[in-house]
Design a protein around this motif. Structure first.
Motif, PDB file in Angstrom:
ATOM      1  N   UNK A 214       0.799  -1.221   0.000  1.00 17.18           N
ATOM      2  CA  UNK A 214       0.000   0.000   0.000  1.00 17.18           C
ATOM      3  C   UNK A 214       0.838   1.280   0.000  1.00 17.18           C
ATOM      4  N   UNK A 215       1.780   1.406   0.933  1.00 25.69           N
ATOM      5  CA  UNK A 215       2.543   2.644   1.059  1.00 25.69           C
ATOM      6  C   UNK A 215       3.334   2.960  -0.209  1.00 25.69           C
ATOM      7  N   UNK A 216       3.874   1.933  -0.848  1.00 26.01           N
ATOM      8  CA  UNK A 216       4.661   2.149  -2.059  1.00 26.01           C
ATOM      9  C   UNK A 216       3.862   2.725  -3.206  1.00 26.01           C
ATOM     10  N   UNK A 217       2.543   2.637  -3.146  1.00 22.86           N
ATOM     11  CA  UNK A 217       1.708   3.169  -4.225  1.00 22.86           C
ATOM     12  C   UNK A 217       1.872   4.676  -4.354  1.00 22.86           C
ATOM     13  N   UNK A 218       1.989   5.381  -3.223  1.00 24.02           N
ATOM     14  CA  UNK A 218       2.124   6.841  -3.285  1.00 24.02           C
ATOM     15  C   UNK A 218       3.505   7.276  -3.755  1.00 24.02           C
ATOM     16  N   UNK A 219       4.462   6.355  -3.820  1.00 26.64           N
ATOM     17  CA  UNK A 219       5.787   6.673  -4.333  1.00 26.64           C
ATOM     18  C   UNK A 219       5.872   6.530  -5.847  1.00 26.64           C
ATOM     19  N   UNK A 220       4.954   5.781  -6.439  1.00 25.81           N
ATOM     20  CA  UNK A 220       5.070   5.416  -7.847  1.00 25.81           C
ATOM     21  C   UNK A 220       5.101   6.605  -8.813  1.00 25.81           C
ATOM     22  N   UNK A 221       4.349   7.697  -8.597  1.00 25.17           N
ATOM     23  CA  UNK A 221       4.394   8.805  -9.562  1.00 25.17           C
ATOM     24  C   UNK A 221       5.673   9.637  -9.498  1.00 25.17           C
ATOM     25  N   UNK A 256      -4.677  -1.137  -5.297  1.00 24.33           N
ATOM     26  CA  UNK A 256      -4.269   0.058  -4.553  1.00 24.33           C
ATOM     27  C   UNK A 256      -4.173   1.279  -5.465  1.00 24.33           C
ATOM     28  N   UNK A 257      -4.485   2.447  -4.924  1.00 23.29           N
ATOM     29  CA  UNK A 257      -4.326   3.704  -5.642  1.00 23.29           C
ATOM     30  C   UNK A 257      -3.891   4.783  -4.662  1.00 23.29           C
ATOM     31  N   UNK A 258      -3.218   5.798  -5.189  1.00 24.01           N
ATOM     32  CA  UNK A 258      -2.809   6.943  -4.372  1.00 24.01           C
ATOM     33  C   UNK A 258      -3.326   8.212  -5.028  1.00 24.01           C
ATOM     34  N   UNK A 259      -4.415   8.805  -4.509  1.00 26.56           N
ATOM     35  CA  UNK A 259      -4.982  10.007  -5.136  1.00 26.56           C
ATOM     36  C   UNK A 259      -4.229  11.284  -4.827  1.00 26.56           C
ATOM     37  N   UNK A 267      -0.999   9.604   0.561  1.00 27.31           N
ATOM     38  CA  UNK A 267      -2.286   9.006   0.931  1.00 27.31           C
ATOM     39  C   UNK A 267      -2.597   7.857  -0.028  1.00 27.31           C
ATOM     40  N   UNK A 268      -3.038   6.740   0.534  1.00 26.11           N
ATOM     41  CA  UNK A 268      -3.268   5.527  -0.256  1.00 26.11           C
ATOM     42  C   UNK A 268      -4.611   4.897   0.100  1.00 26.11           C
ATOM     43  N   UNK A 269      -5.248   4.316  -0.927  1.00 26.06           N
ATOM     44  CA  UNK A 269      -6.491   3.563  -0.715  1.00 26.06           C
ATOM     45  C   UNK A 269      -6.346   2.185  -1.330  1.00 26.06           C
ATOM     46  N   UNK A 282     -11.732  -2.996   2.601  1.00 25.64           N
ATOM     47  CA  UNK A 282     -11.240  -1.717   2.098  1.00 25.64           C
ATOM     48  C   UNK A 282     -10.204  -1.186   3.080  1.00 25.64           C
ATOM     49  N   UNK A 283      -9.211  -0.482   2.549  1.00 18.55           N
ATOM     50  CA  UNK A 283      -8.088  -0.028   3.363  1.00 18.55           C
ATOM     51  C   UNK A 283      -7.745   1.415   2.997  1.00 18.55           C
ATOM     52  N   UNK A 284      -7.353   2.203   3.970  1.00 19.90           N
ATOM     53  CA  UNK A 284      -6.740   3.507   3.701  1.00 19.90           C
ATOM     54  C   UNK A 284      -5.508   3.634   4.584  1.00 19.90           C
ATOM     55  N   UNK A 285      -4.555   4.402   4.098  1.00 16.16           N
ATOM     56  CA  UNK A 285      -3.338   4.627   4.870  1.00 16.16           C
ATOM     57  C   UNK A 285      -2.671   5.919   4.418  1.00 16.16           C
TER      58      UNK A 285
END
Length: 297
Positions: A214-221, A256-259, A267-269, A282-285
């Motif tokens: 999950x956390x790595x999703x917000x790093x991807x962009x 997973x997505x990071x809006x 922020x990740x969902x 469902x998860x948020x972090x």
């Protein structure tokens, strides 16, 4: 798996032991240490053990949500003490607060809610993404061993050990390459060996796994990777809603997505589906993704 890996059944037995918190007194529990763990405790372990402690204090009701805040990193050199507060016991719902403590200081505050099983109005708007089935994808453990020489020394032991939760990325990528990617990912997950028929254990195992990916999703962009030397990461909070029954030893798709990210936070969902498309969780972090200033020579 490599020839040096333990048997999957052994690793799963270790997970079961890890999540079987020891009762010290009424509403006071001790969580054991991860075998071979070094450095900082995996956040999913703290969440899962806290959930198990809360579940031990509730009868005839099922956990349906939890919300936790990480305050300090856990230390693998010590067990974790969990203190449960019985805030509410109603006819339908119950709530618990759990404080995770190491060396006299709280490392996690978590609230969990429980409900008596009942039927109700049903709908599911979320649709499972169209991704290849897990049988067509490579095990992440195998992929990491193939690039072992590129893994930074500080991550090598942790990333190359056989984990109790298998991962198969729907669109494999190089986590150590600093490249810009879309702010979403889909990953199949499951326990690497069968688990006992204990719904509480399966919920705790999902809580454990929900902190992966999950956390790595917000790093991807952003042009950073796990090998970026000045990158600092940590989970800040974690919320999990459990919608439907499931088994952690069957394949689940973690979508997973990071809006948004900014100000050193990401922020990740996440949504977790069974193979037949049922949304079971469902998860948020929000996590720390900070680029520290590099030291000058």
């Amino acid at each position: 798996m490599s020839d040096q890996d333990p048997a999957p059944e052994t690793v799963i037995e270790q997970l079961i032991t890890l999540l079987d918190v020891e009762e010290l007194d009424r509403d006071l529990y001790r969580g054991s240490r991860q075998p071979g763990g070094v450095g900082r405790v995996f956040g999913g372990q703290v969440i899962a053990q806290a959930l198990q402690a809360a579940q031990r204090s509730v009868k005839d009701k099922v956990a349906h949500s939890l919300h936790g805040y990480f305050m300090r990193p856990g230390d693998e050199n010590y067990p974790i003490i969990f203190r449960v507060e019985r805030d509410f016991d109603g006819g339908t719902f119950a709530t618990r607060r759990v404080i995770a403590i190491q060396k006299g200081k709280p490392i996690l505050n978590m609230a969990a809610s429980f409900q008596c099983p009942e039927e109700g109005l049903r709908h599911q708007q979320a649709q499972m993404p169209d991704v290849p089935p897990p049988e067509e994808l490579e095990n992440e453990h195998t992929r990491l061993h193939a690039i072992a020489d590129r893994i930074p020394e500080q991550f090598r032991g942790q990333l190359l050990r056989l984990r109790p939760i298998e991962q198969r990325q729907a669109a494999p990528f190089d986590r150590f390459k600093a490249e810009e990617l879309p702010p979403f990912q889909h990953c199949w997950i499951r326990a690497i060996a069968p688990l006992p028929d204990d719904p509480e254990l399966h919920r705790a195992a999902l809580a454990y796994a929900s902190d992966m990916v999950l956390l790595g999703t917000s790093m991807r962009p952003h042009p950073v990777g796990w090998g970026t030397s000045n990158l600092q990461t940590a989970s800040l909070d974690h919320a999990l809603w459990l919608h439907e029954p499931f088994r952690m030893d069957d394949w689940l798709l973690y979508s997973c997505e990071s809006p948004w990210s900014g100000h050193g936070r990401g922020f990740n969902r996440g949504q977790i589906f069974t193979r037949d498309g049922r949304l079971v969780a469902s998860v948020t972090q929000e996590g720390l993704i900070r680029l520290r200033e590099k030291k000058k020579d």
